[in-house]
Design an enzyme around this catalytic site. Structure first.
Site, PDB file in Angstrom:
ATOM      1  N   ARG A  13      40.740  37.124  70.878  1.00  0.00           N
ATOM      2  CA  ARG A  13      39.670  35.634  71.104  1.00  0.00           C
ATOM      3  C   ARG A  13      38.974  35.824  69.624  1.00  0.00           C
ATOM      4  O   ARG A  13      38.595  36.522  69.790  1.00  0.00           O
ATOM      5  CB  ARG A  13      39.348  35.815  72.769  1.00  0.00           C
ATOM      6  CG  ARG A  13      39.508  35.076  73.559  1.00  0.00           C
ATOM      7  CD  ARG A  13      38.798  34.801  75.027  1.00  0.00           C
ATOM      8  NE  ARG A  13      39.748  35.071  76.151  1.00  0.00           N
ATOM      9  CZ  ARG A  13      39.626  34.462  77.227  1.00  0.00           C
ATOM     10  NH1 ARG A  13      37.615  35.452  77.406  1.00  0.00           N
ATOM     11  NH2 ARG A  13      39.902  35.085  77.900  1.00  0.00           N
ATOM     12  N   ARG A  31      31.448  41.862  74.081  1.00  0.00           N
ATOM     13  CA  ARG A  31      32.406  40.889  73.093  1.00  0.00           C
ATOM     14  C   ARG A  31      33.044  40.865  72.211  1.00  0.00           C
ATOM     15  O   ARG A  31      32.461  41.140  71.451  1.00  0.00           O
ATOM     16  CB  ARG A  31      31.025  39.292  73.287  1.00  0.00           C
ATOM     17  CG  ARG A  31      31.809  37.659  73.394  1.00  0.00           C
ATOM     18  CD  ARG A  31      30.680  37.137  73.242  1.00  0.00           C
ATOM     19  NE  ARG A  31      30.090  36.881  74.300  1.00  0.00           N
ATOM     20  CZ  ARG A  31      30.093  36.091  74.967  1.00  0.00           C
ATOM     21  NH1 ARG A  31      31.132  35.294  75.841  1.00  0.00           N
ATOM     22  NH2 ARG A  31      29.210  36.420  76.054  1.00  0.00           N
ATOM     23  N   GLU A  49      29.192  39.267  83.318  1.00  0.00           N
ATOM     24  CA  GLU A  49      30.451  39.650  84.471  1.00  0.00           C
ATOM     25  C   GLU A  49      31.507  39.618  83.971  1.00  0.00           C
ATOM     26  O   GLU A  49      31.839  40.544  82.997  1.00  0.00           O
ATOM     27  CB  GLU A  49      31.074  38.053  83.710  1.00  0.00           C
ATOM     28  CG  GLU A  49      32.213  37.417  84.265  1.00  0.00           C
ATOM     29  CD  GLU A  49      32.832  36.343  83.048  1.00  0.00           C
ATOM     30  OE1 GLU A  49      33.944  36.344  82.965  1.00  0.00           O
ATOM     31  OE2 GLU A  49      32.024  35.970  82.031  1.00  0.00           O
ATOM     32  N   SER A  94      36.055  36.648  86.743  1.00  0.00           N
ATOM     33  CA  SER A  94      35.891  34.954  87.141  1.00  0.00           C
ATOM     34  C   SER A  94      37.334  34.665  87.226  1.00  0.00           C
ATOM     35  O   SER A  94      38.792  34.762  86.832  1.00  0.00           O
ATOM     36  CB  SER A  94      36.142  34.058  85.427  1.00  0.00           C
ATOM     37  OG  SER A  94      35.035  34.033  85.165  1.00  0.00           O
ATOM     38  N   ARG A 126      35.252  45.890  80.704  1.00  0.00           N
ATOM     39  CA  ARG A 126      33.785  46.141  80.942  1.00  0.00           C
ATOM     40  C   ARG A 126      33.979  47.103  82.222  1.00  0.00           C
ATOM     41  O   ARG A 126      32.319  47.012  82.713  1.00  0.00           O
ATOM     42  CB  ARG A 126      33.412  44.477  81.463  1.00  0.00           C
ATOM     43  CG  ARG A 126      32.976  43.680  80.340  1.00  0.00           C
ATOM     44  CD  ARG A 126      32.596  42.164  80.380  1.00  0.00           C
ATOM     45  NE  ARG A 126      32.524  41.641  79.046  1.00  0.00           N
ATOM     46  CZ  ARG A 126      32.075  40.758  79.198  1.00  0.00           C
ATOM     47  NH1 ARG A 126      31.024  39.909  80.544  1.00  0.00           N
ATOM     48  NH2 ARG A 126      32.063  39.764  78.040  1.00  0.00           N
TER      49      ARG A 126
END
Length: 424
Positions: free
Chosen positions: A261, A276, A348, A351, A388
């Site tokens: 991404r 990120r 987070e 999700s 993560r």
């Protein structure tokens, strides 16, 4: 994609959904195009009925050996007009689809209404954050001191927002992947998939990535191929244009993939460390269900993701996202947030979403019940984001001497390794 009938029959529901999502989109162009399309179709049907009459008239006149030239000329004009109308219908269909593709899913009635993350609701917590008798470090300092993460060399290779794992760091991350897949396939009933990492524009559109998130994805300049931003993309499209059998549902799939991404919408956020990145790794959970099954399956999927953190004994909380914070394709999302001592906050790590029939309409995935096929519901979640999870492990299991203890559940997947220590 939302059923056009809902726009037609309940436009206020769509407007309210967009308002709750803090989305300024105007649906009037959609309603206008829909009206135009139906008018064109009606005129086309009327002309085709007239065409049938003229065709019969021509046959009658020819049989009676009468002059049919006027009727033949009328038939020619009818055919031209019908072709013109059919071309307009096709053009209108494409314009209408293009507009529908950028309308987000309708939030479920149980989703908290709010403009952003401040309206999110904590559903439950698990575990207690550890109390340290020293000042806890973040994963960047821990990984660098142990010489298991090298950000400088990664930047030399690829630029910012990349990391390079070495030695035990790479082995522990690989162990986490195997651990997650083992639990989900052996205990939770998921079938493991190893999908392509390059997918077509049609595949990206089917899962809801295009056209909405084109700027946040990486594409090949010489082919119609995109690097997968998440395994959700190929998993959604595994049954594209298929009709499944009701007795085969629900279907459970899991896949490990690298994810790519550009994070265009997150400029300046989490630039330090591995939080990120342009390239990261994830174990994805995905389900195809009937509409009646999907809400219960969302709860089960979330619990499946939570079980990984519980086995690793990492404190976390589950948060129900508000209408203004949830994803484009989702009707309801639970975020699982793991505790990170180095940041002194929850972040987070997964999700879990029910997308109802939103993706199924885009990718044309249905199931057969009685005679008329219906759209399936699709669900997805991270089980978990591997990088993560490694961050959480390093920060929660750090010791005063700089070493990191390996959680008991993970040790069989890292050759019995009990501790990460700096090699002399």
């Amino acid at each position: 994609m939302i059923d056009i009938k809902l726009f037609r029959e309940s436009p206020e529901l769509i407007r309210e959904s967009l308002k709750n999502r803090n989305n300024p989109l105007d649906i009037e162009p959609i309603l206008s195009l829909d009206r135009m399309r139906r008018e064109l179709l009606y005129e086309c049907e009327q002309l085709k009925a007239e065409q049938n009459k003229v065709s019969a008239e021509i046959a009658t006149k020819k049989k009676a050996k009468e002059d049919a030239s006027d009727a033949i000329e009328a038939m020619r004009k009818l055919r031209e007009r019908i072709k013109e109308l059919e071309d307009k219908v096709q053009e209108t269909d494409q314009r209408l689809r293009d507009l529908l593709l950028v309308v987000p899913n309708i939030p479920h009635t149980s989703v908290p209404i709010g403009l952003d993350e401040t309206a999110n609701q904590v559903v439950r917590t698990w575990g207690e954050p550890r109390t340290f008798d020293f000042e806890p470090k973040d994963h960047v300092e821990i990984g660098t001191n142990l010489d298991v993460i090298d950000f400088e060399r990664a930047a030399r290779l690829s630029g910012a927002r990349f990391s390079l794992l070495k030695g035990v760091g790479a082995r522990v991350k690989r162990g986490l992947i195997n651990f997650m897949l083992h639990v989900h396939t052996r205990e939770h009933g998921y079938t493991e998939i190893m999908p392509p990492y390059l997918v077509s524009s049609q595949t990206m559109e089917g899962s809801g990535q295009l056209p909405k998130f084109a700027e946040e994805a990486f594409s090949l300049s010489n082919r119609d191929l995109w690097l997968v931003p998440t395994a959700e993309v190929p998993l959604t499209n595994m049954h594209r244009d298929e009709i499944l059998e009701e007795d085969d549902l629900p279907l459970y799939y899991t896949a490990y993939t690298p994810c790519f991404r550009s994070e265009a919408g997150s400029y300046g956020k989490d630039t330090r460390g591995m939080m990120r990145q342009h390239q990261f790794h994830k174990v994805e959970l995905f389900k195809f269900t009937t509409p009646e099954q999907s809400w219960e399956e969302l709860e089960k999927l979330t619990r499946d993701a939570e079980s990984i953190l519980q086995r690793l004994e990492l404190p976390y909380r589950v948060v129900c996202l508000s209408t203004g914070d949830m994803g484009f394709a989702s009707a309801k999302t639970y975020d699982i947030e793991v505790w990170l001592p180095g940041q002194n906050r929850y972040r987070e790590i997964s999700s879990c979403s029910n997308c109802t029939d939103f993706q199924a309409r885009r990718a044309n995935i249905r199931f057969r019940r009685n005679k008329k096929p219906e759209y399936v519901h699709t669900l997805n979640g991270s089980g978990l984001a591997v990088g993560r999870t490694l961050i959480a492990l390093l920060e929660n299991y750090q010791q005063a001497d700089g070493s990191v203890v390996i959680p008991q559940a993970l040790r069989p997947f890292v050759d019995g390794l009990e501790r990460i220590e700096k090699v002399a």
